[in-house]
Design a protein around this motif. Structure first.
Motif: not given
Length: 360
Positions: A77-83
Protein backbone atom coordinates in the motif's frame (compact mmCIF):
# COMPACT_ATOMS: atom_id res chain seq x y z
CA UNK A 1 10.43 -3.20 -42.76
CA UNK A 2 13.35 -0.78 -42.33
CA UNK A 3 15.84 -1.17 -39.49
CA UNK A 4 16.33 2.47 -38.52
CA UNK A 5 19.21 4.08 -36.66
CA UNK A 6 17.09 4.69 -33.56
CA UNK A 7 16.26 0.98 -33.29
CA UNK A 8 19.95 0.09 -33.49
CA UNK A 9 20.89 2.78 -30.97
CA UNK A 10 18.31 1.49 -28.49
CA UNK A 11 19.80 -1.98 -28.68
CA UNK A 12 23.36 -0.65 -28.32
CA UNK A 13 22.35 1.52 -25.35
CA UNK A 14 20.81 -1.48 -23.56
CA UNK A 15 23.94 -3.57 -24.21
CA UNK A 16 26.22 -0.79 -22.94
CA UNK A 17 24.09 -0.20 -19.82
CA UNK A 18 24.02 -3.90 -18.92
CA UNK A 19 27.73 -4.31 -19.65
CA UNK A 20 28.76 -1.38 -17.45
CA UNK A 21 26.47 -2.59 -14.64
CA UNK A 22 28.05 -6.02 -14.70
CA UNK A 23 31.53 -4.49 -14.95
CA UNK A 24 30.85 -2.48 -11.78
CA UNK A 25 29.20 -5.49 -10.10
CA UNK A 26 25.96 -3.59 -9.57
CA UNK A 27 23.00 -5.67 -8.41
CA UNK A 28 19.88 -5.77 -10.65
CA UNK A 29 21.48 -4.38 -13.84
CA UNK A 30 18.09 -4.74 -15.52
CA UNK A 31 17.14 -1.32 -14.12
CA UNK A 32 20.03 0.26 -16.03
CA UNK A 33 18.73 -1.36 -19.22
CA UNK A 34 15.21 -0.07 -18.59
CA UNK A 35 16.49 3.46 -17.95
CA UNK A 36 18.50 3.34 -21.20
CA UNK A 37 15.31 2.62 -23.16
CA UNK A 38 13.59 5.75 -21.82
CA UNK A 39 16.62 7.98 -22.45
CA UNK A 40 17.09 7.32 -26.20
CA UNK A 41 16.15 10.46 -28.14
CA UNK A 42 15.99 11.33 -31.87
CA UNK A 43 18.50 14.22 -31.65
CA UNK A 44 21.66 14.95 -29.68
CA UNK A 45 20.16 18.18 -28.32
CA UNK A 46 17.05 16.35 -27.14
CA UNK A 47 19.33 13.74 -25.59
CA UNK A 48 21.05 16.48 -23.60
CA UNK A 49 17.71 17.85 -22.42
CA UNK A 50 16.56 14.32 -21.66
CA UNK A 51 19.50 13.77 -19.31
CA UNK A 52 18.48 16.80 -17.26
CA UNK A 53 14.84 15.69 -17.17
CA UNK A 54 15.70 12.08 -16.36
CA UNK A 55 18.07 13.20 -13.61
CA UNK A 56 15.29 15.26 -12.09
CA UNK A 57 12.85 12.37 -12.38
CA UNK A 58 15.34 9.95 -10.84
CA UNK A 59 15.99 12.32 -7.93
CA UNK A 60 12.26 12.80 -7.31
CA UNK A 61 11.57 9.08 -7.37
CA UNK A 62 14.57 8.27 -5.13
CA UNK A 63 13.77 11.03 -2.61
CA UNK A 64 10.11 10.04 -2.28
CA UNK A 65 10.97 6.34 -2.05
CA UNK A 66 13.61 6.89 0.66
CA UNK A 67 11.34 9.15 2.73
CA UNK A 68 8.40 6.74 2.52
CA UNK A 69 10.48 3.70 3.44
CA UNK A 70 12.13 5.46 6.40
CA UNK A 71 8.82 6.85 7.69
CA UNK A 72 6.17 4.27 6.71
CA UNK A 73 8.02 1.16 5.55
CA UNK A 74 7.75 -0.62 2.22
CA UNK A 75 4.40 -2.39 2.35
CA UNK A 76 2.47 -2.75 -0.92
CA UNK A 77 0.00 0.00 0.00
CA UNK A 78 2.85 2.38 0.83
CA UNK A 79 4.53 1.70 -2.53
CA UNK A 80 1.30 2.59 -4.34
CA UNK A 81 0.88 5.76 -2.28
CA UNK A 82 4.48 6.79 -3.03
CA UNK A 83 3.83 6.24 -6.75
CA UNK A 84 0.80 8.56 -6.60
CA UNK A 85 2.85 11.26 -4.87
CA UNK A 86 5.60 10.95 -7.50
CA UNK A 87 3.08 11.32 -10.34
CA UNK A 88 1.58 14.43 -8.73
CA UNK A 89 5.02 16.04 -8.24
CA UNK A 90 6.03 15.37 -11.87
CA UNK A 91 2.77 16.82 -13.17
CA UNK A 92 3.21 19.92 -11.01
CA UNK A 93 6.69 20.36 -12.49
CA UNK A 94 5.36 19.84 -16.06
CA UNK A 95 7.51 16.71 -16.38
CA UNK A 96 4.88 14.30 -17.64
CA UNK A 97 7.37 12.62 -20.00
CA UNK A 98 9.50 11.41 -17.09
CA UNK A 99 6.78 9.94 -14.89
CA UNK A 100 7.53 6.35 -15.95
CA UNK A 101 11.21 6.62 -15.00
CA UNK A 102 10.28 8.15 -11.64
CA UNK A 103 7.95 5.21 -10.98
CA UNK A 104 10.66 2.73 -11.98
CA UNK A 105 12.99 4.40 -9.47
CA UNK A 106 10.35 4.23 -6.72
CA UNK A 107 9.72 0.51 -7.27
CA UNK A 108 13.43 -0.26 -7.63
CA UNK A 109 14.22 1.37 -4.28
CA UNK A 110 11.12 0.31 -2.32
CA UNK A 111 11.22 -3.36 -3.21
CA UNK A 112 12.12 -5.86 -0.45
CA UNK A 113 15.84 -5.81 0.35
CA UNK A 114 18.34 -6.91 2.89
CA UNK A 115 21.10 -4.90 4.51
CA UNK A 116 21.57 -1.14 4.85
CA UNK A 117 18.64 0.59 3.18
CA UNK A 118 20.32 3.91 2.34
CA UNK A 119 23.25 2.12 0.72
CA UNK A 120 20.79 -0.03 -1.24
CA UNK A 121 18.85 3.07 -2.37
CA UNK A 122 22.00 4.86 -3.54
CA UNK A 123 23.12 1.81 -5.52
CA UNK A 124 19.74 1.58 -7.27
CA UNK A 125 19.80 5.32 -7.96
CA UNK A 126 23.29 5.03 -9.47
CA UNK A 127 22.25 1.98 -11.51
CA UNK A 128 19.40 3.90 -13.15
CA UNK A 129 21.63 6.92 -13.77
CA UNK A 130 24.14 4.60 -15.43
CA UNK A 131 21.45 3.54 -17.91
CA UNK A 132 20.61 7.17 -18.69
CA UNK A 133 24.27 8.07 -19.23
CA UNK A 134 24.75 5.00 -21.45
CA UNK A 135 21.91 6.16 -23.71
CA UNK A 136 23.40 9.66 -23.90
CA UNK A 137 26.82 8.25 -24.92
CA UNK A 138 25.19 6.13 -27.62
CA UNK A 139 23.20 9.12 -28.92
CA UNK A 140 26.37 11.18 -29.03
CA UNK A 141 28.75 8.65 -30.61
CA UNK A 142 26.82 6.02 -32.59
CA UNK A 143 24.99 6.83 -35.84
CA UNK A 144 24.40 10.56 -35.23
CA UNK A 145 21.20 11.61 -37.03
CA UNK A 146 21.53 13.36 -40.40
CA UNK A 147 18.30 15.29 -40.44
CA UNK A 148 19.36 17.66 -43.21
CA UNK A 149 19.86 14.73 -45.57
CA UNK A 150 16.55 13.18 -44.58
CA UNK A 151 14.75 16.53 -44.82
CA UNK A 152 16.02 17.32 -48.31
CA UNK A 153 15.28 13.84 -49.66
CA UNK A 154 11.79 13.95 -48.16
CA UNK A 155 11.10 17.35 -49.73
CA UNK A 156 12.34 16.08 -53.10
CA UNK A 157 10.26 12.90 -52.92
CA UNK A 158 7.02 14.69 -52.03
CA UNK A 159 7.71 17.42 -54.61
CA UNK A 160 8.22 14.83 -57.36
CA UNK A 161 4.80 13.34 -56.63
CA UNK A 162 3.16 16.77 -56.65
CA UNK A 163 4.88 17.77 -59.91
CA UNK A 164 3.80 14.51 -61.55
CA UNK A 165 0.16 15.00 -60.58
CA UNK A 166 0.11 18.67 -61.66
CA UNK A 167 1.40 17.77 -65.11
CA UNK A 168 -1.11 14.93 -65.43
CA UNK A 169 -4.04 17.01 -64.14
CA UNK A 170 -3.52 19.93 -66.51
CA UNK A 171 -3.61 17.44 -69.39
CA UNK A 172 -6.91 15.91 -68.19
CA UNK A 173 -5.29 12.51 -67.66
CA UNK A 174 -5.73 12.13 -63.90
CA UNK A 175 -8.17 9.85 -62.11
CA UNK A 176 -10.25 12.05 -59.77
CA UNK A 177 -10.60 9.56 -56.91
CA UNK A 178 -6.98 8.38 -57.08
CA UNK A 179 -5.70 11.94 -57.07
CA UNK A 180 -7.97 12.87 -54.16
CA UNK A 181 -6.58 10.00 -52.07
CA UNK A 182 -3.02 10.90 -53.03
CA UNK A 183 -3.56 14.53 -52.04
CA UNK A 184 -4.55 13.34 -48.56
CA UNK A 185 -1.42 11.17 -48.41
CA UNK A 186 0.77 14.06 -49.56
CA UNK A 187 -0.68 16.32 -46.87
CA UNK A 188 0.31 13.75 -44.26
CA UNK A 189 3.80 13.64 -45.75
CA UNK A 190 4.08 17.42 -45.44
CA UNK A 191 3.21 17.16 -41.74
CA UNK A 192 6.06 14.67 -41.32
CA UNK A 193 8.28 17.07 -43.25
CA UNK A 194 7.57 19.82 -40.75
CA UNK A 195 8.48 17.45 -37.91
CA UNK A 196 11.78 16.64 -39.65
CA UNK A 197 12.40 20.36 -40.02
CA UNK A 198 11.99 20.81 -36.27
CA UNK A 199 14.45 17.96 -35.67
CA UNK A 200 16.99 19.62 -37.98
CA UNK A 201 16.39 22.96 -36.28
CA UNK A 202 17.17 21.43 -32.87
CA UNK A 203 20.60 20.21 -33.97
CA UNK A 204 23.33 22.45 -32.56
CA UNK A 205 26.52 23.61 -34.29
CA UNK A 206 29.82 23.69 -32.40
CA UNK A 207 31.41 26.61 -34.28
CA UNK A 208 30.07 30.13 -34.67
CA UNK A 209 30.62 30.34 -38.43
CA UNK A 210 28.69 27.06 -38.88
CA UNK A 211 25.80 28.44 -36.85
CA UNK A 212 25.45 31.34 -39.30
CA UNK A 213 25.25 28.94 -42.23
CA UNK A 214 22.80 26.75 -40.28
CA UNK A 215 20.55 29.77 -39.67
CA UNK A 216 20.49 30.53 -43.39
CA UNK A 217 19.81 26.89 -44.21
CA UNK A 218 16.85 26.90 -41.85
CA UNK A 219 15.37 29.88 -43.70
CA UNK A 220 15.89 28.15 -47.06
CA UNK A 221 14.36 24.85 -45.91
CA UNK A 222 11.43 26.64 -44.34
CA UNK A 223 10.75 28.35 -47.66
CA UNK A 224 11.17 25.01 -49.48
CA UNK A 225 8.41 23.56 -47.33
CA UNK A 226 6.24 26.65 -47.81
CA UNK A 227 6.69 26.48 -51.61
CA UNK A 228 5.92 22.75 -51.57
CA UNK A 229 2.71 23.43 -49.66
CA UNK A 230 1.76 26.05 -52.27
CA UNK A 231 2.28 23.53 -55.06
CA UNK A 232 0.15 21.02 -53.18
CA UNK A 233 -2.55 23.66 -52.80
CA UNK A 234 -2.52 24.19 -56.57
CA UNK A 235 -2.87 20.44 -57.08
CA UNK A 236 -5.73 20.26 -54.58
CA UNK A 237 -7.61 23.02 -56.41
CA UNK A 238 -7.00 21.37 -59.78
CA UNK A 239 -8.55 18.21 -58.39
CA UNK A 240 -11.44 20.00 -56.71
CA UNK A 241 -12.38 22.10 -59.76
CA UNK A 242 -11.50 19.50 -62.37
CA UNK A 243 -14.87 19.61 -64.15
CA UNK A 244 -15.03 23.41 -64.18
CA UNK A 245 -11.49 23.60 -65.57
CA UNK A 246 -12.42 21.26 -68.41
CA UNK A 247 -15.35 23.51 -69.33
CA UNK A 248 -13.18 26.60 -69.66
CA UNK A 249 -12.06 27.73 -73.15
CA UNK A 250 -9.22 25.66 -74.57
CA UNK A 251 -6.97 28.72 -74.84
CA UNK A 252 -7.33 29.34 -71.10
CA UNK A 253 -6.63 25.69 -70.29
CA UNK A 254 -3.52 25.74 -72.48
CA UNK A 255 -2.23 28.91 -70.85
CA UNK A 256 -2.74 27.49 -67.35
CA UNK A 257 -0.99 24.29 -68.42
CA UNK A 258 2.00 26.19 -69.83
CA UNK A 259 2.18 28.43 -66.77
CA UNK A 260 2.18 25.50 -64.36
CA UNK A 261 4.69 23.57 -66.49
CA UNK A 262 7.07 26.52 -66.26
CA UNK A 263 6.54 26.97 -62.52
CA UNK A 264 7.06 23.28 -61.84
CA UNK A 265 10.22 23.35 -63.96
CA UNK A 266 11.52 26.34 -61.99
CA UNK A 267 10.70 24.62 -58.71
CA UNK A 268 12.57 21.49 -59.80
CA UNK A 269 15.58 23.54 -60.89
CA UNK A 270 15.77 25.35 -57.56
CA UNK A 271 15.76 22.10 -55.58
CA UNK A 272 18.62 20.80 -57.71
CA UNK A 273 20.47 24.10 -57.68
CA UNK A 274 20.50 24.20 -53.88
CA UNK A 275 22.56 21.00 -53.68
CA UNK A 276 24.77 21.89 -56.65
CA UNK A 277 23.32 19.33 -59.09
CA UNK A 278 22.92 21.95 -61.82
CA UNK A 279 25.04 24.93 -62.81
CA UNK A 280 24.65 27.88 -60.48
CA UNK A 281 24.66 30.13 -63.56
CA UNK A 282 21.17 28.92 -64.53
CA UNK A 283 18.93 31.97 -64.34
CA UNK A 284 15.44 31.80 -62.90
CA UNK A 285 14.22 34.26 -65.51
CA UNK A 286 15.28 32.02 -68.40
CA UNK A 287 12.00 30.13 -68.01
CA UNK A 288 9.39 32.03 -69.98
CA UNK A 289 6.09 32.48 -68.19
CA UNK A 290 3.48 35.19 -68.36
CA UNK A 291 3.59 37.73 -65.58
CA UNK A 292 1.12 37.64 -62.71
CA UNK A 293 -0.65 40.67 -64.15
CA UNK A 294 -0.93 39.04 -67.57
CA UNK A 295 -2.31 35.87 -66.00
CA UNK A 296 -4.90 37.87 -64.07
CA UNK A 297 -5.88 39.88 -67.18
CA UNK A 298 -6.26 36.68 -69.17
CA UNK A 299 -8.51 35.25 -66.45
CA UNK A 300 -10.72 38.34 -66.40
CA UNK A 301 -11.11 38.24 -70.18
CA UNK A 302 -12.63 34.78 -69.98
CA UNK A 303 -15.92 36.32 -68.89
CA UNK A 304 -16.53 37.40 -72.49
CA UNK A 305 -15.72 33.92 -73.79
CA UNK A 306 -18.18 31.96 -71.64
CA UNK A 307 -21.87 31.55 -72.25
CA UNK A 308 -24.38 31.90 -69.43
CA UNK A 309 -24.50 28.13 -68.88
CA UNK A 310 -20.77 27.94 -68.09
CA UNK A 311 -20.34 31.39 -66.55
CA UNK A 312 -20.32 29.90 -63.01
CA UNK A 313 -17.11 28.02 -63.89
CA UNK A 314 -15.30 31.36 -63.93
CA UNK A 315 -15.97 31.91 -60.23
CA UNK A 316 -14.55 28.50 -59.41
CA UNK A 317 -11.40 29.34 -61.37
CA UNK A 318 -10.67 32.31 -59.13
CA UNK A 319 -9.18 30.15 -56.29
CA UNK A 320 -7.09 28.22 -58.82
CA UNK A 321 -5.64 31.36 -60.43
CA UNK A 322 -4.99 32.86 -56.97
CA UNK A 323 -3.18 29.67 -55.89
CA UNK A 324 -1.00 29.75 -59.04
CA UNK A 325 -0.05 33.39 -58.40
CA UNK A 326 0.85 32.61 -54.77
CA UNK A 327 2.85 29.59 -55.93
CA UNK A 328 4.83 31.78 -58.33
CA UNK A 329 5.55 34.31 -55.56
CA UNK A 330 6.84 31.57 -53.28
CA UNK A 331 9.11 30.27 -56.07
CA UNK A 332 10.50 33.77 -56.61
CA UNK A 333 11.23 34.07 -52.88
CA UNK A 334 12.87 30.64 -52.81
CA UNK A 335 15.05 31.66 -55.77
CA UNK A 336 16.31 34.71 -53.89
CA UNK A 337 17.04 32.69 -50.74
CA UNK A 338 18.92 29.94 -52.59
CA UNK A 339 21.02 32.51 -54.48
CA UNK A 340 21.73 34.43 -51.28
CA UNK A 341 22.81 31.29 -49.44
CA UNK A 342 25.13 30.15 -52.21
CA UNK A 343 26.68 33.61 -52.57
CA UNK A 344 27.46 33.89 -48.86
CA UNK A 345 28.53 30.28 -48.26
CA UNK A 346 29.95 29.10 -51.58
CA UNK A 347 33.34 28.04 -50.20
CA UNK A 348 33.08 27.66 -46.44
CA UNK A 349 29.75 25.87 -46.25
CA UNK A 350 28.82 23.89 -49.32
CA UNK A 351 25.57 21.94 -49.15
CA UNK A 352 26.39 18.24 -49.33
CA UNK A 353 23.44 15.88 -49.65
CA UNK A 354 24.50 12.24 -50.23
CA UNK A 355 22.44 10.13 -52.58
CA UNK A 356 21.83 7.41 -49.96
CA UNK A 357 18.96 8.01 -47.59
CA UNK A 358 19.33 7.51 -43.86
CA UNK A 359 16.20 6.27 -42.09
CA UNK A 360 15.64 6.40 -38.37
Amino acid sequence: MKLGARILKTGIAIILALFLSQLLNLPAPVFAGIAAIFAIQPTIYRSYLSILEQLQANLIGAAVAIIFVLVFGNQIFIVGLAAVIVIIINLKLNSGNTIILSLVTVIAIMENQDGEFLQFALIRFFTIMLGILSAFIVNLVFLPPKYETKLYHKISTVAEDVFKWIRISTRHASDHSLLKNDVIRLKEQVIKLEQLYLMFKEEREYFKKDSYAKSRKLVVYRQMISTLKRSLDVLRRLNRFENEFHLMPSEFQMQIQEQLDCLVFQHEQLLLKFIGKIKTTVDYHESTTVSKKELLDMFLKQQDCLNEEHEACLYHMMPLVAAIIEYEEDIEHLYKLVNSFQNYHKDENEVSIPTSRVDE
